[in-house]
Design a protein around this motif. Sequence first.
Motif, PDB file in Angstrom:
ATOM      1  N   UNK A   1      -3.707   1.144 -13.033  1.00 26.05           N
ATOM      2  CA  UNK A   1      -3.271   2.514 -13.265  1.00 26.05           C
ATOM      3  C   UNK A   1      -2.280   2.645 -14.396  1.00 26.05           C
ATOM      4  N   UNK A   2      -0.983   2.565 -14.078  1.00 28.99           N
ATOM      5  CA  UNK A   2       0.055   2.814 -15.070  1.00 28.99           C
ATOM      6  C   UNK A   2       1.182   1.801 -14.887  1.00 28.99           C
ATOM      7  N   UNK A   3       1.780   1.379 -16.018  1.00 29.22           N
ATOM      8  CA  UNK A   3       2.932   0.487 -15.984  1.00 29.22           C
ATOM      9  C   UNK A   3       4.193   1.348 -15.915  1.00 29.22           C
ATOM     10  N   UNK A   4       4.857   1.377 -14.729  1.00 26.55           N
ATOM     11  CA  UNK A   4       6.037   2.213 -14.540  1.00 26.55           C
ATOM     12  C   UNK A   4       7.294   1.557 -15.104  1.00 26.55           C
ATOM     13  N   UNK A   5       7.446   0.244 -14.914  1.00 29.82           N
ATOM     14  CA  UNK A   5       8.651  -0.471 -15.356  1.00 29.82           C
ATOM     15  C   UNK A   5       8.233  -1.845 -15.875  1.00 29.82           C
ATOM     16  N   UNK A   6       8.910  -2.275 -16.950  1.00 23.23           N
ATOM     17  CA  UNK A   6       8.733  -3.644 -17.448  1.00 23.23           C
ATOM     18  C   UNK A   6      10.032  -4.042 -18.152  1.00 23.23           C
ATOM     19  N   UNK A   7      10.992  -4.526 -17.336  1.00 19.82           N
ATOM     20  CA  UNK A   7      12.323  -4.855 -17.825  1.00 19.82           C
ATOM     21  C   UNK A   7      12.732  -6.239 -17.319  1.00 19.82           C
ATOM     22  N   UNK A   8      13.851  -6.711 -17.848  1.00 15.21           N
ATOM     23  CA  UNK A   8      14.408  -7.991 -17.412  1.00 15.21           C
ATOM     24  C   UNK A   8      15.777  -7.755 -16.789  1.00 15.21           C
ATOM     25  N   UNK A   9      15.984  -8.369 -15.627  1.00 16.06           N
ATOM     26  CA  UNK A   9      17.279  -8.264 -14.963  1.00 16.06           C
ATOM     27  C   UNK A   9      17.394  -6.992 -14.123  1.00 16.06           C
TER      28      UNK A   9
ATOM     29  N   UNK B   1      -3.353   7.016  -6.390  1.00 10.36           N
ATOM     30  CA  UNK B   1      -2.694   5.712  -6.227  1.00 10.36           C
ATOM     31  C   UNK B   1      -2.790   5.282  -4.769  1.00 10.36           C
ATOM     32  N   UNK B   2      -3.194   4.038  -4.533  1.00  8.37           N
ATOM     33  CA  UNK B   2      -3.229   3.525  -3.160  1.00  8.37           C
ATOM     34  C   UNK B   2      -2.453   2.213  -2.983  1.00  8.37           C
ATOM     35  N   UNK B   3      -1.960   1.643  -4.114  1.00 12.24           N
ATOM     36  CA  UNK B   3      -1.160   0.419  -3.984  1.00 12.24           C
ATOM     37  C   UNK B   3      -0.335   0.204  -5.251  1.00 12.24           C
ATOM     38  N   UNK B   4       0.634  -0.703  -5.146  1.00 15.95           N
ATOM     39  CA  UNK B   4       1.480  -1.098  -6.275  1.00 15.95           C
ATOM     40  C   UNK B   4       1.434  -2.611  -6.429  1.00 15.95           C
TER      41      UNK B   4
ATOM     42  N   UNK C   1       0.859  -1.191   0.000  1.00 16.88           N
ATOM     43  CA  UNK C   1       0.000   0.000   0.000  1.00 16.88           C
ATOM     44  C   UNK C   1       0.895   1.242   0.000  1.00 16.88           C
ATOM     45  N   UNK C   2       0.409   2.291  -0.644  1.00 17.23           N
ATOM     46  CA  UNK C   2       1.214   3.513  -0.717  1.00 17.23           C
ATOM     47  C   UNK C   2       0.290   4.714  -0.879  1.00 17.23           C
ATOM     48  N   UNK C   3       0.687   5.834  -0.287  1.00 21.89           N
ATOM     49  CA  UNK C   3      -0.041   7.098  -0.449  1.00 21.89           C
ATOM     50  C   UNK C   3       0.978   8.167  -0.836  1.00 21.89           C
TER      51      UNK C   3
ATOM     52  N   UNK D   1       3.486  -1.782 -11.363  1.00 26.82           N
ATOM     53  CA  UNK D   1       2.211  -1.254 -11.861  1.00 26.82           C
ATOM     54  C   UNK D   1       1.504  -0.528 -10.718  1.00 26.82           C
ATOM     55  N   UNK D   2       0.894   0.641 -11.020  1.00 21.28           N
ATOM     56  CA  UNK D   2       0.135   1.383 -10.016  1.00 21.28           C
ATOM     57  C   UNK D   2      -1.343   0.981 -10.074  1.00 21.28           C
ATOM     58  N   UNK D   3      -2.005   1.074  -8.898  1.00 14.87           N
ATOM     59  CA  UNK D   3      -3.430   0.751  -8.803  1.00 14.87           C
ATOM     60  C   UNK D   3      -4.146   1.781  -7.931  1.00 14.87           C
ATOM     61  N   UNK D   4      -5.430   1.951  -8.253  1.00 12.79           N
ATOM     62  CA  UNK D   4      -6.346   2.704  -7.397  1.00 12.79           C
ATOM     63  C   UNK D   4      -7.490   1.751  -7.059  1.00 12.79           C
ATOM     64  N   UNK D   5      -7.380   1.131  -5.863  1.00 15.15           N
ATOM     65  CA  UNK D   5      -8.308   0.044  -5.551  1.00 15.15           C
ATOM     66  C   UNK D   5      -8.047  -1.105  -6.500  1.00 15.15           C
TER      67      UNK D   5
END
Length: 276
Positions: free
Chosen positions: A151-159, A173-176, A121-123, A143-147
């Motif tokens: 929300x949004x894909x912040x990172x999608x990498x390998x390694x 945003x209330x969770x990741x 959870x995050x605020x 990935x960010x979520x609201x409930x």
Amino acid sequence: MTDQMPPPPPPPTPADGGGGQPGFMKRSWTRFRGWPTWAQITTVVVLLIVIVAAGSGGGDDEPVASSDKAATSTIDEQEEATTTTEKVATTSTTTSTTTTTTAPPPPDPIVISGAGDDVPSVSIPFPAVAHITHSGGSNFSVITYNGPTYGDLLVNETGKYDGTAIIADWDSIDSLEITADGPWTIEFIPIEALPVADLAAGISGSGDAVIVVPGDSDRVRATHDGSSNFAIIGYTSSVNYEGLMVNETGAYDGVIRVEGTVLAITADGNWTLGTP
């Protein structure tokens, strides 16, 4: 008839010798001596009253004038003193005070960390960017979520990963949702804490980044030497979307119009920004 006052002496005659004063005075005095006692006394009293009255009238004029002058002088001095006092009383000194307002420091960053998959959870109470690191060897995504809402894909990498992404919907945003095979950290940094880049001197970096540019920037030259997606999106300082400035794959070199003052860069190689 002896009680009546004798008639006054006659005027002098030529026999008095020209002016006739000595003879006239002598004869007048002789006649005066011949008057009754009460007449002599009355005449002397009348003459004394006339002399005293004449002397008093002549001496009163000068003192009265002096008193009037003194009174007038005193009144003038009092009026002048009153005017001076009023001027002194109404004179004031105005002091100009300059107040210098110091802007409060930006809020402290918010840091969370962990290892492996997690849904923390995050605020986030301020417009922010997220500096994200990962030391694993497999897939890593944030990935960010609201409930339950994606929300949004912040990172999608390998390694391994070390980059910065902008938080577009920071106030909702209330969770990741984190997918990782190694330790990770996420530091939410207020945008107002980021330095303003000097485009005239040129700036450079590698991978994902967020750059704040001066508000009067209108054009910028961008380069990229990677092989994957290269994109630059412009935002305002409160993270409102302004426009897509670049969206290319592989190497890039071009002059683009600046949109907003916060530039979010997505890259897999080295990049530069500078004046055209």
